[in-house]
Design a protein around this motif. Structure first.
Motif, PDB file in Angstrom:
ATOM      1  N   TRP A 129      11.915   9.341  -2.904  1.00 51.70           N
ATOM      2  CA  TRP A 129      11.190   8.307  -3.177  1.00 51.70           C
ATOM      3  C   TRP A 129      11.160   7.175  -3.541  1.00 51.70           C
ATOM      4  CZ3 TRP A 129       8.421   7.823   1.804  1.00 51.70           C
ATOM      5  CH2 TRP A 129       8.747   8.474   3.398  1.00 51.70           C
ATOM      6  N   THR A 130      10.669   7.228  -5.195  1.00 52.34           N
ATOM      7  CA  THR A 130       9.485   7.143  -5.997  1.00 52.34           C
ATOM      8  C   THR A 130      10.834   6.588  -7.081  1.00 52.34           C
ATOM      9  OG1 THR A 130       8.034   7.990  -5.843  1.00 52.34           O
ATOM     10  CG2 THR A 130       8.537   6.705  -7.995  1.00 52.34           C
ATOM     11  N   VAL A 131      11.357   7.738  -6.742  1.00 48.76           N
ATOM     12  CA  VAL A 131      12.951   7.567  -8.190  1.00 48.76           C
ATOM     13  C   VAL A 131      13.877   6.732  -7.469  1.00 48.76           C
ATOM     14  CG1 VAL A 131      15.033   9.256  -9.528  1.00 48.76           C
ATOM     15  CG2 VAL A 131      12.837  10.384  -8.465  1.00 48.76           C
ATOM     16  N   GLN A 132      14.363   6.751  -5.857  1.00 45.28           N
ATOM     17  CA  GLN A 132      15.542   5.925  -5.557  1.00 45.28           C
ATOM     18  C   GLN A 132      14.662   4.105  -5.572  1.00 45.28           C
ATOM     19  OE1 GLN A 132      15.291   7.929  -1.441  1.00 45.28           O
ATOM     20  NE2 GLN A 132      16.783   8.489  -1.624  1.00 45.28           N
ATOM     21  N   SER A 133      13.594   4.583  -5.720  1.00 41.71           N
ATOM     22  CA  SER A 133      13.057   2.885  -6.029  1.00 41.71           C
ATOM     23  C   SER A 133      13.436   2.291  -7.162  1.00 41.71           C
ATOM     24  CB  SER A 133      11.690   2.478  -5.626  1.00 41.71           C
ATOM     25  OG  SER A 133      11.562   3.010  -4.479  1.00 41.71           O
ATOM     26  N   ALA A 134      12.584   2.522  -8.528  1.00 39.69           N
ATOM     27  CA  ALA A 134      13.311   2.933  -9.909  1.00 39.69           C
ATOM     28  C   ALA A 134      14.572   2.978  -9.656  1.00 39.69           C
ATOM     29  CB  ALA A 134      13.223   4.691 -10.282  1.00 39.69           C
ATOM     30  N   LEU A 135      15.776   3.547  -9.356  1.00 41.18           N
ATOM     31  CA  LEU A 135      17.246   3.450  -9.073  1.00 41.18           C
ATOM     32  C   LEU A 135      17.407   1.388  -8.972  1.00 41.18           C
ATOM     33  CD1 LEU A 135      18.552   6.606  -8.379  1.00 41.18           C
ATOM     34  CD2 LEU A 135      18.141   5.974 -10.597  1.00 41.18           C
ATOM     35  N   GLU A 136      17.208   1.541  -7.870  1.00 40.17           N
ATOM     36  CA  GLU A 136      17.119   0.296  -7.572  1.00 40.17           C
ATOM     37  C   GLU A 136      17.101  -0.740  -8.171  1.00 40.17           C
ATOM     38  OE1 GLU A 136      16.218  -0.523  -3.028  1.00 40.17           O
ATOM     39  OE2 GLU A 136      16.784   1.268  -2.615  1.00 40.17           O
ATOM     40  N   LEU A 137      15.253  -0.819  -8.995  1.00 33.74           N
ATOM     41  CA  LEU A 137      15.220  -1.518  -9.453  1.00 33.74           C
ATOM     42  C   LEU A 137      14.974  -2.354 -10.753  1.00 33.74           C
ATOM     43  CD1 LEU A 137      11.211  -1.646  -7.955  1.00 33.74           C
ATOM     44  CD2 LEU A 137      12.771  -3.214  -7.366  1.00 33.74           C
ATOM     45  N   LEU A 138      15.880  -0.938 -11.418  1.00 33.66           N
ATOM     46  CA  LEU A 138      16.627  -0.186 -12.761  1.00 33.66           C
ATOM     47  C   LEU A 138      15.345  -0.467 -13.400  1.00 33.66           C
ATOM     48  CD1 LEU A 138      18.747  -3.998 -13.174  1.00 33.66           C
ATOM     49  CD2 LEU A 138      19.660  -1.038 -11.959  1.00 33.66           C
ATOM     50  N   VAL A 139      14.069   1.211 -13.442  1.00 32.92           N
ATOM     51  CA  VAL A 139      13.278   0.998 -14.148  1.00 32.92           C
ATOM     52  C   VAL A 139      13.007   2.432 -14.493  1.00 32.92           C
ATOM     53  CG1 VAL A 139      10.716   1.623 -14.422  1.00 32.92           C
ATOM     54  CG2 VAL A 139      11.685  -0.431 -12.915  1.00 32.92           C
ATOM     55  N   PRO A 140      13.591   3.092 -15.481  1.00 35.10           N
ATOM     56  CA  PRO A 140      13.360   4.283 -15.854  1.00 35.10           C
ATOM     57  C   PRO A 140      12.076   5.202 -15.643  1.00 35.10           C
ATOM     58  CG  PRO A 140      13.545   3.303 -18.339  1.00 35.10           C
ATOM     59  CD  PRO A 140      13.366   2.205 -16.687  1.00 35.10           C
ATOM     60  N   VAL A 141      12.570   6.671 -14.425  1.00 35.80           N
ATOM     61  CA  VAL A 141      11.680   6.584 -14.887  1.00 35.80           C
ATOM     62  C   VAL A 141      11.792   8.861 -14.519  1.00 35.80           C
ATOM     63  CG1 VAL A 141       9.756   5.202 -13.152  1.00 35.80           C
ATOM     64  CG2 VAL A 141      11.506   6.948 -12.461  1.00 35.80           C
ATOM     65  N   PRO A 142      12.223   9.014 -16.585  1.00 35.47           N
ATOM     66  CA  PRO A 142      12.684   9.554 -15.863  1.00 35.47           C
ATOM     67  C   PRO A 142      11.706  10.821 -16.211  1.00 35.47           C
ATOM     68  CG  PRO A 142      12.290   8.728 -18.808  1.00 35.47           C
ATOM     69  CD  PRO A 142      11.983   8.070 -17.595  1.00 35.47           C
ATOM     70  N   THR A 143      10.149  11.337 -16.552  1.00 37.92           N
ATOM     71  CA  THR A 143       9.833  12.412 -16.135  1.00 37.92           C
ATOM     72  C   THR A 143       9.733  12.571 -14.834  1.00 37.92           C
ATOM     73  OG1 THR A 143       8.459  10.886 -18.329  1.00 37.92           O
ATOM     74  CG2 THR A 143       7.339  13.277 -16.722  1.00 37.92           C
ATOM     75  N   ILE A 144       9.823  11.892 -13.939  1.00 34.68           N
ATOM     76  CA  ILE A 144       8.898  11.022 -12.302  1.00 34.68           C
ATOM     77  C   ILE A 144      10.518  12.436 -11.724  1.00 34.68           C
ATOM     78  CG2 ILE A 144       8.881  10.416 -10.358  1.00 34.68           C
ATOM     79  CD1 ILE A 144       7.018   8.330 -12.309  1.00 34.68           C
ATOM     80  N   ALA A 145      12.053  11.748 -12.731  1.00 35.10           N
ATOM     81  CA  ALA A 145      12.885  11.891 -11.773  1.00 35.10           C
ATOM     82  C   ALA A 145      13.297  13.669 -12.484  1.00 35.10           C
ATOM     83  CB  ALA A 145      14.546  11.009 -12.625  1.00 35.10           C
TER      84      ALA A 145
ATOM     85  N   GLY B  74       0.890  -1.002  -0.010  1.00 37.82           N
ATOM     86  CA  GLY B  74      -0.128  -0.171  -0.018  1.00 37.82           C
ATOM     87  C   GLY B  74       0.502   1.024   0.183  1.00 37.82           C
ATOM     88  N   HIS B  75       2.178   1.382   0.691  1.00 33.79           N
ATOM     89  CA  HIS B  75       2.594   2.255   0.338  1.00 33.79           C
ATOM     90  C   HIS B  75       4.105   2.618  -0.689  1.00 33.79           C
ATOM     91  CE1 HIS B  75       1.714   3.285   5.500  1.00 33.79           C
ATOM     92  NE2 HIS B  75       1.393   4.254   4.367  1.00 33.79           N
ATOM     93  N   PHE B  76       3.952   1.058  -0.918  1.00 29.11           N
ATOM     94  CA  PHE B  76       4.699   1.580  -2.262  1.00 29.11           C
ATOM     95  C   PHE B  76       3.547   2.140  -3.184  1.00 29.11           C
ATOM     96  CE2 PHE B  76       7.101   0.845  -5.969  1.00 29.11           C
ATOM     97  CZ  PHE B  76       7.557   0.584  -6.367  1.00 29.11           C
ATOM     98  N   VAL B  77       2.855   1.659  -3.379  1.00 31.46           N
ATOM     99  CA  VAL B  77       1.342   2.604  -4.201  1.00 31.46           C
ATOM    100  C   VAL B  77       1.263   3.933  -3.921  1.00 31.46           C
ATOM    101  CG1 VAL B  77      -0.560   2.528  -4.962  1.00 31.46           C
ATOM    102  CG2 VAL B  77       0.892  -0.331  -4.949  1.00 31.46           C
ATOM    103  N   LYS B  78       0.916   3.728  -2.579  1.00 25.82           N
ATOM    104  CA  LYS B  78       0.857   5.419  -2.433  1.00 25.82           C
ATOM    105  C   LYS B  78       2.318   5.988  -3.178  1.00 25.82           C
ATOM    106  CE  LYS B  78      -0.576   8.866  -0.866  1.00 25.82           C
ATOM    107  NZ  LYS B  78      -0.335  10.262   0.053  1.00 25.82           N
ATOM    108  N   THR B  79       3.376   6.021  -2.107  1.00 23.10           N
ATOM    109  CA  THR B  79       4.349   7.121  -2.768  1.00 23.10           C
ATOM    110  C   THR B  79       4.526   6.686  -5.043  1.00 23.10           C
ATOM    111  OG1 THR B  79       6.607   5.576  -1.034  1.00 23.10           O
ATOM    112  CG2 THR B  79       7.368   6.510  -2.501  1.00 23.10           C
ATOM    113  N   THR B  80       4.081   5.546  -5.110  1.00 20.37           N
ATOM    114  CA  THR B  80       4.661   6.197  -6.861  1.00 20.37           C
ATOM    115  C   THR B  80       3.272   6.717  -7.001  1.00 20.37           C
ATOM    116  OG1 THR B  80       5.090   4.010  -7.116  1.00 20.37           O
ATOM    117  CG2 THR B  80       4.708   4.026  -8.806  1.00 20.37           C
TER     118      THR B  80
END
Ligand code: NBP
Length: 495
Positions: free
Chosen positions: A268-284, A180-186
């Motif tokens: 946190w969203t960008v940090q998670s994306a970096l950890e999980l190797l998912v590009p999120v250029p707009t959010i970053a 739930g908190h992951f989804v809220k953070t995203t």
């Protein structure tokens, strides 16, 4: 005296309004706050005469609750949450439930869930979105934890949540522990992206000579009944842009400092994306832009040291408004595609078992990113649960194919006019990258890595055969060139 159905700890805006919301749906709510004066002010003020029981020590709070005890924390994330959990533990029994409704970091939620379940205490970490007004009138709620824990509060959550246009409550069980908190953070990361994209378009309009009220009118039009951009954030942009600076004829937006602060969920969203190797250029880009916005002194100093030559917009304003409209929609699709890809990666990595279509459904009302666009996302995932990426959904893919040149044009013209558009171009480049069977930059850097570090490289069948070469067992073949050996022999690496 009737026992309370649920307790809320934390009498700031969110906790107070959630308590009032619950009470308005027929529940008796016990409340507590670290600083007693806030509880008293609440009890003697808006809560007076309502089924709200103020309490001034935690033992009393637990005593006035019906069993199993359900206690919702609405306090600042971090140490205060741990402190309250620790203090409450002495009064709770197995089967009781603690709910953390603040914006906690999902790994903290996983840790707390584990620690509490070892003691038999149920724990929900839930996102509550919609700000002050949402908490009072109906938020979107994203609960994660044990399913039996959710069952204990399902009715309360459904009753207090926002309802979508079809009457469906904007709450659903998200998944175990930190889901739930992951989804809220995203959700918040996506919200950062939306806000930045809208901000860049507004700033572009301002730079081509439009006044705030003119821009407000465009936003109001884009929020029209059947407009694809219709959303809460577009609506409040239209409304706030018209606001005048108190006591003057200037628009407030022209007097607001260009400094956007943040509390952490975007990061946190960008940090998670970096950890999980998912590009999120707009959010970053949205997070980086807020960071850049905060260094006002640096920008003031740099503007004196470096003058960037820029052109003036000389095109057709009306046409450019239409271009910006579709460009913004495509950029938004791209940004949501990134956020959803992050959710999917987290679902795999942390066994959250997320259902993207159902999550998009929860976001249709109550929360900050609410928009009719989310209905399209739900439909896309209902039709094809294994979509490789949101951009592949036929409706979105069709729109992008037909209109991508508008995003290309927007980014080009904005840059020619000296207007930064980090998120808009991030969205564009994400689409260009994800649809490239061959990424030239990657080919070049693969060679560089092998040259300086003997890191090896894979091969494709040729420019017209972009698939990676595999051996007879289907394993990827890896190569290394001996760059410093005369003749530069190539060898296949076998592991
Ligand atoms: P705040 O995030 O401002 O937190 C205030 C509450 O935390 C007060 O009850 C305060 O007690 C308590 N608190 C603090 Br601060 N430090 C504490 C400590 N060391 N020990 C115990 N209690 C402590 O309130 P909010 O804006 O209502 O938000 C509540 C939660 O909901 C937060 O996690 C927030 O991120 C999240 N959230 C907020 C919004 C929003 O729009 N505001 C939206 C969605 C989610 P005190 O009164 O004694 O200082």
């Amino acid at each position: 005296m009737k026992k309370a159905d649920i307790a809320v700890i934390g009498m700031e805006v969110m906790g107070r309004n959630l308590a009032l919301n619950m009470e308005s749906r027929g529940y008796t709510v016990a409340v507590y706050n670290r600083t007693a004066e806030k509880t008293k002010a609440f009890a003697d003020g808006v809560a007076k005469g309502k089924n709200i029981i103020p309490t001034y020590d935690l033992k009393n709070l637990v005593d006035v609750l019906d069993s199993p005890k359900k206690i919702m924390l609405m306090v600042k994330e971090g140490q205060p949450v741990d402190n309250f959990i620790e203090s409450l533990l002495q009064y709770l029994k197995p089967g009781d439930l603690i709910i953390d409704g603040g914006n906690s970091f999902f790994k903290d939620t996983i840790r707390r869930n584990k620690m509490l379940s070892e003691k038999g205490i149920l724990f929900i970490g839930t996102g509550v979105s919609g700000g002050e007004e949402g908490a009072l009138k109906g938020p979107a709620i994203m609960p994660g934890g044990q399913i039996e824990a959710y069952k204990l509060v399902e009715k309360i959550f459904k009753d207090i949540s926002a309802k979508a246009y079809d009457g469906e409550p904007c709450v659903d069980y998200i998944g175990p522990d930190g889901a739930g908190h992951f989804v809220k953070t995203t959700h918040n990361g996506i919200e950062y992206g939306d806000m930045q994209l809208i901000g860049e378009v507004v700033w572009f309009f301002k730079n081509v000579g439009m006044k705030a009220d003119e821009i407000a009118d465009i936003m109001a039009e884009w929020n029209g009944e059947s407009d694809i951009l219709r959303s809460y954030l577009i609506e409040i942009t239209a409304d706030s842009m018209k606001q005048k600076h108190q006591g003057s004829d200037e628009f407030l937006v022209d007097r607001v400092a260009d400094i956007t602060r943040m509390k952490g969920t975007g990061t946190w969203t960008v940090q998670s994306a970096l950890e999980l190797l998912v590009p999120v250029p707009t959010i970053a880009a949205a997070v980086f832009s807020r960071e850049m916005s905060q260094d006002k002194e640096l920008r003031l100093a740099m503007a004196k040291k470096l003058t960037i030559p820029s052109g003036k917009f000389s095109g057709d304003k009306k046409e450019m408004i239409n271009v910006a409209h579709d460009a913004l929609y495509i950029a938004k699709i791209s940004s949501y595609a990134q956020g959803i890809a992050l959710l999917q990666a987290a679902s795999k990595a942390y066994n959250f078992n997320l259902n993207i279509g159902r999550i998009a459904k929860i976001w249709r009302a109550g929360c900050i990113i609410r928009a009719q666009f989310l209905d399209e996302i739900t439909k896309a995932y209902e039709a094809e649960p294994d979509l490789p990426n949101l951009l592949a959904a036929p409706k979105f893919a069709g729109f992008v194919e037909r209109n991508i040149e508008k995003l290309v044009k927007f980014v080009g013209v904005a840059h020619q006019c000296g207007v930064p558009a980090l998120a808009m171009s991030g969205s564009l480049d994400y689409i260009l990258q994800i649809t490239s069977p061959i990424m030239p930059s990657a080919q070049v850097s693969a060679l560089q890595r092998d040259y300086f570090g003997a890191h090896g490289y894979f091969k494709i069948g040729g420019q017209d055969k972009p698939e990676v070469m595999v051996n007879q067992e289907g394993k990827i073949r890896e190569f290394h060139t001996e760059w410093l050996v005369p003749g530069r022999p190539e060898k296949e690496i076998t592991k």
